[in-house]
Design a protein around this motif. Structure first.
Motif, PDB file in Angstrom:
ATOM      1  N   PRO A  24      49.218  27.124  47.495  1.00 19.72           N
ATOM      2  CA  PRO A  24      48.911  28.509  47.874  1.00 19.72           C
ATOM      3  C   PRO A  24      49.207  29.473  46.725  1.00 19.72           C
ATOM      4  CG  PRO A  24      50.292  27.434  49.534  1.00 19.72           C
ATOM      5  CD  PRO A  24      50.240  26.514  48.347  1.00 19.72           C
ATOM      6  N   CYS A  25      48.275  30.369  46.461  1.00 20.41           N
ATOM      7  CA  CYS A  25      48.407  31.295  45.342  1.00 20.41           C
ATOM      8  C   CYS A  25      48.373  32.709  45.877  1.00 20.41           C
ATOM      9  CB  CYS A  25      47.267  31.049  44.349  1.00 20.41           C
ATOM     10  SG  CYS A  25      47.138  32.314  43.097  1.00 20.41           S
ATOM     11  N   VAL A  26      49.485  33.437  45.723  1.00 22.90           N
ATOM     12  CA  VAL A  26      49.545  34.788  46.283  1.00 22.90           C
ATOM     13  C   VAL A  26      48.789  35.811  45.440  1.00 22.90           C
ATOM     14  CG1 VAL A  26      51.731  34.386  47.463  1.00 22.90           C
ATOM     15  CG2 VAL A  26      51.754  35.342  45.166  1.00 22.90           C
ATOM     16  N   PHE A  27      48.298  35.412  44.259  1.00 22.46           N
ATOM     17  CA  PHE A  27      47.521  36.337  43.440  1.00 22.46           C
ATOM     18  C   PHE A  27      46.019  36.249  43.758  1.00 22.46           C
ATOM     19  CE2 PHE A  27      50.616  36.725  39.545  1.00 22.46           C
ATOM     20  CZ  PHE A  27      51.592  37.229  40.395  1.00 22.46           C
ATOM     21  N   CYS A  28      45.610  35.319  44.626  1.00 24.37           N
ATOM     22  CA  CYS A  28      44.197  35.219  44.995  1.00 24.37           C
ATOM     23  C   CYS A  28      43.813  36.404  45.896  1.00 24.37           C
ATOM     24  CB  CYS A  28      43.929  33.889  45.700  1.00 24.37           C
ATOM     25  SG  CYS A  28      43.516  32.561  44.538  1.00 24.37           S
ATOM     26  N   PRO A  29      42.524  36.809  45.829  1.00 23.33           N
ATOM     27  CA  PRO A  29      42.107  38.028  46.540  1.00 23.33           C
ATOM     28  C   PRO A  29      42.437  38.025  48.029  1.00 23.33           C
ATOM     29  CG  PRO A  29      40.340  37.223  45.124  1.00 23.33           C
ATOM     30  CD  PRO A  29      41.436  36.196  45.056  1.00 23.33           C
ATOM     31  N   ALA A  59      39.798  35.536  39.492  1.00 21.49           N
ATOM     32  CA  ALA A  59      39.616  34.104  39.232  1.00 21.49           C
ATOM     33  C   ALA A  59      40.836  33.512  38.559  1.00 21.49           C
ATOM     34  CB  ALA A  59      38.393  33.899  38.346  1.00 21.49           C
ATOM     35  N   HIS A  60      41.057  32.212  38.793  1.00 19.84           N
ATOM     36  CA  HIS A  60      42.061  31.446  38.056  1.00 19.84           C
ATOM     37  C   HIS A  60      41.497  31.112  36.685  1.00 19.84           C
ATOM     38  CE1 HIS A  60      44.260  29.637  41.815  1.00 19.84           C
ATOM     39  NE2 HIS A  60      44.232  30.963  41.815  1.00 19.84           N
ATOM     40  N   ASP A  61      42.269  31.359  35.633  1.00 23.30           N
ATOM     41  CA  ASP A  61      41.909  30.952  34.281  1.00 23.30           C
ATOM     42  C   ASP A  61      40.406  31.027  33.994  1.00 23.30           C
ATOM     43  OD1 ASP A  61      42.199  29.990  31.701  1.00 23.30           O
ATOM     44  OD2 ASP A  61      42.127  27.887  32.328  1.00 23.30           O
ATOM     45  N   LEU A  78      48.133  31.070  37.560  1.00 23.75           N
ATOM     46  CA  LEU A  78      46.933  30.769  36.768  1.00 23.75           C
ATOM     47  C   LEU A  78      46.005  31.964  36.574  1.00 23.75           C
ATOM     48  CD1 LEU A  78      45.949  27.161  37.825  1.00 23.75           C
ATOM     49  CD2 LEU A  78      46.619  27.995  35.574  1.00 23.75           C
ATOM     50  N   HIS A  79      46.174  33.015  37.383  1.00 25.19           N
ATOM     51  CA  HIS A  79      45.394  34.230  37.129  1.00 25.19           C
ATOM     52  C   HIS A  79      45.944  34.863  35.854  1.00 25.19           C
ATOM     53  CE1 HIS A  79      43.659  34.633  41.249  1.00 25.19           C
ATOM     54  NE2 HIS A  79      44.721  33.914  41.557  1.00 25.19           N
ATOM     55  N   PRO A  80      45.083  35.253  34.928  1.00 23.53           N
ATOM     56  CA  PRO A  80      45.614  36.035  33.804  1.00 23.53           C
ATOM     57  C   PRO A  80      46.367  37.244  34.375  1.00 23.53           C
ATOM     58  CG  PRO A  80      43.261  35.607  33.529  1.00 23.53           C
ATOM     59  CD  PRO A  80      43.620  35.154  34.913  1.00 23.53           C
TER      60      PRO A  80
HETATM   61 ZN   LIG Z   1      44.977  32.517  42.826  1.00 22.56          ZN
END
Ligand SMILES: [Zn+2]
Length: 311
Positions: A54-59, A101-103, A145-147
């Protein structure tokens, strides 16, 4: 604190950390035990194949699971979103997620400029010593992974910032000249001048890391940066292209500023980038912008706790 070592506590609860200074050498570090709780034991792979983590930086999660400023807001500039760092190691410590986006394969200058504007909006008016920083990819110390950029403001400068500011001011007292002016006279048009006129980018003569590039701004503090974000971002995009041309994807960046509350004594802000050439692209490095650019390590364990690990 005693006569040899200075310890200063900052923050509270999970956000507590310490500034420490060795009074013999003036070397500094910060100790942030709760950064050990970041759940980053699983390496995130730059090819995006760890998307199940899980990525908390995703939209779909960023607006519900990241912290907000005291007025309940986050700062949105273009695609970038800026909010307080969940695991701070600075008095004011903000994160700016640059892309949804990731990377992504490329990061356009416009997106970098928007992220810089988000950082400036969050840190202007603070009065403290500001830096805007970027760890790109796990091998450069990034945990996401998000810049993303990290902006900091503190009452005292980091180790490298203090040297740069103090020596620039001593240079000005001694010679009556701004160091940036003298440096541009020496370096413009020379073999280390990469590009740029109003905002020149140079290969640094005494690199702090692999392929160090520096941009010297004509302004001093974060409150003056906004008009320069576009040009600075265009240059950063070119440096990233240069690194990719040379086979490097990971990098660290720091933009060092003076404290707005201080008078102008000759220091000018500068932005430095270094390529990271660790072969372990999938592993997360334990040295990032604080260690490599500010020369002030972030440590997780209190020295007073080490004896507890004795067998
Ligand atoms: Zn993400």
């Amino acid at each position: 604190m005693n006569a040899l070592f200075q310890v200063e506590e900052c923050g509270s609860g999970e956000k507590r950390f310490q500034y420490r200074r060795d009074l013999l050498t003036n070397l500094q570090c910060r100790i942030a035990p709760d950064r050990g709780n970041r759940k980053i034991a699983v390496p995130r792979r730059p090819d995006g194949s760890a998307d199940e983590v899980p990525c908390v930086f995703c939209p779909e999660r960023i607006l519900s699971e990241t912290p907000v400023f005291s007025d309940g807001s986050r700062i949105v500039v273009g695609e970038s979103i800026t909010f307080p760092n969940m695991y701070p190691f600075a008095r004011t410590h903000v994160v700016t997620v640059i892309t949804e986006a990731h990377d992504p394969a490329t990061i356009a200058a416009g997106r970098i400029a928007d992220a810089l504007r988000g950082q400036v909006a969050a840190l202007s008016g603070d009065g403290g010593y500001v830096s805007c920083n970027w760890n790109h990819l796990p091998s450069a110390g990034a945990s996401m992974l998000h810049p993303h950029m990290q902006g900091m403001a503190d009452a005292a400068p980091t180790f490298h910032a203090s040297i740069a500011i103090n020596r620039s001011e001593a240079f000005c007292r001694r010679s009556g000249r701004i160091y940036r002016t003298s440096l541009l006279e020496e370096e413009m048009g020379g073999p280390r001048h990469l590009f740029g006129d109003e905002l020149p980018f140079f290969a640094h003569a005494v690199p702090l890391g692999e392929k160090e590039v520096r941009a010297y701004l004509p302004v001093r503090c974060a409150d003056e940066l906004e008009p320069w974000c576009g040009l600075l971002a265009e240059g950063i995009e070119r440096v990233i292209s240069l690194y990719r041309q040379a086979g490097h994807y990971a990098f660290n960046m720091s933009l060092f500023c003076d404290a707005a509350r201080r008078p102008d004594r000759g220091f000018r802000a500068f932005c430095s980038l270094i390529a990271r050439i660790n072969p372990g692209a999938t592993a997360m490095g334990d040295s990032a912008f604080m260690e490599r650019m500010h020369l002030e390590p972030i440590v997780l364990t209190l020295p007073e706790d080490l004896a507890g690990y004795l067998p």
